[in-house]
Design an enzyme around this catalytic site. Structure first.
Site, PDB file in Angstrom:
ATOM      1  N   PRO A 146       0.816  -1.217   0.000  1.00  0.00           N
ATOM      2  CG  PRO A 146       0.134  -0.910   2.215  1.00  0.00           C
ATOM      3  CD  PRO A 146       0.845  -1.875   1.313  1.00  0.00           C
ATOM      4  NE  ARG A 193      -4.448   6.316  -4.397  1.00  0.00           N
ATOM      5  CZ  ARG A 193      -4.158   7.077  -5.446  1.00  0.00           C
ATOM      6  NH1 ARG A 193      -4.328   8.377  -5.375  1.00  0.00           N
ATOM      7  NH2 ARG A 193      -3.729   6.537  -6.569  1.00  0.00           N
ATOM      8  CE1 TYR A 240      -2.888  10.185 -13.047  1.00  0.00           C
ATOM      9  CE2 TYR A 240      -2.757  11.156 -10.869  1.00  0.00           C
ATOM     10  CZ  TYR A 240      -2.183  10.435 -11.895  1.00  0.00           C
ATOM     11  OH  TYR A 240      -0.903   9.955 -11.748  1.00  0.00           O
ATOM     12  CB  CYS A 254       2.403  30.102 -17.216  1.00  0.00           C
ATOM     13  SG  CYS A 254       3.120  31.442 -16.312  1.00  0.00           S
ATOM     14  CD  GLU A 255      -0.034  24.031 -18.682  1.00  0.00           C
ATOM     15  OE1 GLU A 255      -0.512  23.549 -19.709  1.00  0.00           O
ATOM     16  OE2 GLU A 255       1.177  24.258 -18.529  1.00  0.00           O
ATOM     17  CE1 TYR A 309       1.998   7.100  -6.055  1.00  0.00           C
ATOM     18  CE2 TYR A 309      -0.140   7.019  -4.995  1.00  0.00           C
ATOM     19  CZ  TYR A 309       0.991   6.377  -5.444  1.00  0.00           C
ATOM     20  OH  TYR A 309       1.116   5.027  -5.278  1.00  0.00           O
TER      21      TYR A 309
HETATM   22  N1  LLP Z   1       2.952  -1.397  -6.001  1.00  0.00           N
HETATM   23  C1  LLP Z   1       3.185  -1.082  -7.283  1.00  0.00           C
HETATM   24  C2  LLP Z   1       3.958  -1.997  -8.119  1.00  0.00           C
HETATM   25  C3  LLP Z   1       2.716   0.128  -7.810  1.00  0.00           C
HETATM   26  O1  LLP Z   1       2.942   0.413  -9.072  1.00  0.00           O
HETATM   27  C4  LLP Z   1       1.987   1.014  -6.973  1.00  0.00           C
HETATM   28  C5  LLP Z   1       1.499   2.283  -7.503  1.00  0.00           C
HETATM   29  C6  LLP Z   1       1.775   0.641  -5.648  1.00  0.00           C
HETATM   30  C7  LLP Z   1       2.260  -0.573  -5.191  1.00  0.00           C
HETATM   31  C8  LLP Z   1       1.030   1.525  -4.677  1.00  0.00           C
HETATM   32  O2  LLP Z   1      -0.286   1.725  -5.044  1.00  0.00           O
HETATM   33  P1  LLP Z   1      -1.285   2.544  -4.087  1.00  0.00           P
HETATM   34  O3  LLP Z   1      -1.522   1.711  -2.845  1.00  0.00           O
HETATM   35  O4  LLP Z   1      -0.633   3.818  -3.754  1.00  0.00           O
HETATM   36  O5  LLP Z   1      -2.505   2.721  -4.900  1.00  0.00           O
HETATM   37  N2  LLP Z   1       0.211   8.867  -9.429  1.00  0.00           N
HETATM   38  C9  LLP Z   1      -1.062   8.162  -9.315  1.00  0.00           C
HETATM   39  C10 LLP Z   1      -0.890   6.809  -8.719  1.00  0.00           C
HETATM   40  C11 LLP Z   1       0.100   5.942  -9.446  1.00  0.00           C
HETATM   41  C12 LLP Z   1       0.265   4.619  -8.771  1.00  0.00           C
HETATM   42  C13 LLP Z   1       1.471   3.949  -9.272  1.00  0.00           C
HETATM   43  N3  LLP Z   1       1.718   2.674  -8.680  1.00  0.00           N
HETATM   44  C14 LLP Z   1      -2.016   9.024  -8.509  1.00  0.00           C
HETATM   45  O6  LLP Z   1      -1.640  10.101  -8.076  1.00  0.00           O
HETATM   46  O7  LLP Z   1      -3.169   8.659  -8.329  1.00  0.00           O
END
Ligand code: LLP
Length: 440
Positions: A291, A293, A334, A361-362, A390
């Site tokens: 995890p 996020r 997103y 500037c966007e 993130y």
């Molecule tokens: N493991 C792997 C291999 C991953 O690619 C990711 C996230 C995670 C774990 C963690 O996932 P989480 O629990 O955080 O959902 N920038 C995007 C999110 C990209 C996630 C990339 N990989 C955003 O801001 O929503």
């Protein structure tokens, strides 16, 4: 009001996080400021760790560093007994410098460079998550050259489409990540790995996407992976010892968001793995989750100062703050949505519908569209919630804005964990070639 973690409104009507008054934090550290609620981060680490351990003793939680990583965060993760998912040389370096135990690093990435792999081998990362056949060959060669054996998980595309923004979906067949099941590539990689001298095949990995509310895709992924483990056993005789299910568990950004409880999520995956193992007559693999996020997302708040307020008659009121897409890229990437609180008058009634604009500037640099807030004026402090994951990690220097500081708050104290960038930092790596120097 939508509050997270240790947030409360104090007697002065100010937002307080970790026992620290946000107005005081703004005075002390300036804005924009990332504020991380340390108690909530630790509580989330403990909830994952203890819930999983209770239901599935042979398990490990690995925090996904890509969500938010600094040297202090590495220390916190180590203290909480979690492993760490790293996805680049920079993340490995951060963990290494912080003294994070290398054996607890799980190294991801779809294009690890030879230098990064050599560095990872040198410090002894615990697991390489191999993303392609070409990486497998490279890793075997580099491990041989270093006189080492690399312990690997093979990343599989389970072919599952999770319901989330398509930029953060990863488990489907048409993805740059992992090796396909349906096309036989994952099995071919396992067979190859088993024959390699400097590779120790430990297990499998999958990650179906991020910010997923529906539990069904996770269950499906487990089933598909357990069936594959059975297939591997039948075709190669090899036992898959570890199954890493990645991250992706969704969190609240808006007051009406209703994610499942962590317990429901863990229970579902743990019981599904066990049921499938029993059905296939397989020993249960060690279970890993990653995890990101859901450990740090709700623990983060970004504090901004209100600047220019502009009325477009009959259309909308733009309230510009001193940050934007440089510290929160998620809105532009997103169309992510957020809640906010006016930190210096948190009890004032909402009486104005405004759009919060960033200062880059966007035109797309809009933090929140049409939010009801108390009447704002220059100098007010706006706290945007759930910005722990993130945000800092995806921040940038567009328009040459320095990146904000990050502070951890807890029990009434605040500690800087990342200093605010200065203008000097902005030009730190700029070079004027000698032949230019005559020209001004
Ligand atoms: N493991 C792997 C291999 C991953 O690619 C990711 C996230 C995670 C774990 C963690 O996932 P989480 O629990 O955080 O959902 N920038 C995007 C999110 C990209 C996630 C990339 N990989 C955003 O801001 O929503």
């Amino acid at each position: 009001m939508f509050l997270t973690g240790t947030m409360q409104i104090n007697a002065a009507g100010h937002l307080e996080i970790g026992g620290c008054d946000a107005v005081e934090l703004a005075k002390q550290y300036g804005t924009p400021l990332y504020i991380m609620d340390e108690a909530l981060i630790r509580q989330n680490c403990a909830a994952y760790r203890d819930t999983l351990a209770a239901l599935y003793p042979e398990s490990q939680v690995a925090y996904a560093g890509k969500a938010f990583l600094t040297t202090a965060m590495c220390r916190l993760v180590a203290e909480e007994g979690l492993a760490l998912d790293v996805a680049s040389g920079g993340e490995i370096y951060t963990a290494h410098v912080a003294g994070f135990p290398a054996g607890r690093l799980i190294y991801h990435g779809n294009n690890k460079t030879p230098d990064e792999i050599r560095f990872a081998l040198e410090i002894g990362v615990g697991r390489f998550v191999v993303d392609s056949m070409s990486e497998l060959e490279l890793l075997n060669e580099l491990a041989a050259a270093a006189g080492k054996t690399a312990s690997i998980l093979i990343r599989v595309k389970p072919g599952i489409e999770a319901h989330t923004h398509h930029y953060i979906q990863t488990g489907q067949m048409d993805s740059k990540f992992g090796l396909g099941l349906a096309d036989g590539q994952a099995l071919a990689a396992v067979e190859t790995a088993l024959k390699m001298k400097h590779i120790q095949f430990i297990g499998l990995h999958c990650h179906i996407g991020s910010q997923i509310f529906d539990l069904k895709p996770f269950q499906l992924a487990v089933q598909v992976m357990m069936d594959f483990i059975q297939e591997i056993r039948k075709k190669t005789g090899a036992l898959v010892r570890e199954l890493d299910l990645g991250g992706g568990f969704g969190i609240r950004y808006l007051r009406d968001d209703k994610p499942h409880s962590l317990k429901e999520f863990i229970e579902l995956i743990a019981t599904t793995v066990k049921a499938k193992a029993a059905a296939h007559n397989l020993p249960v693999p060690k279970l890993l989750v990653e995890p990101g996020r859901s450990i740090v997302g709700e623990a983060g708040t970004t504090l901004y100062t209100v600047g220019t307020i502009k009325d477009v008659p009959g259309i909308r009121r733009y309230v510009a703050v001193d940050g934007g897409m440089t510290d929160n890229l998620r809105t532009a990437l997103y169309e992510a949505k957020y809640e906010a609180i006016v930190a210096n008058k948190a009890n004032a009634p909402a009486e104005d519908k405004v759009t919060i604009a960033g200062r880059a500037c966007e035109s797309g640099d809009i933090l929140i569209r049409d939010i009801e807030l108390p009447r704002l004026e220059r100098g007010d402090l706006l706290a945007v919630l759930c910005t722990g994951a993130y945000h800092y990690s995806m921040s940038n220097n567009y328009n040459r804005y320095p990146r904000p500081a990050v502070v951890f708050v807890r029990d009434g104290r605040s500690d800087v964990v990342v200093k605010r960038e200065t203008y000097a930092d902005i030009i730190r790596n700029d070079v004027i070639p000698p032949c230019f120097q005559q020209s001004v």
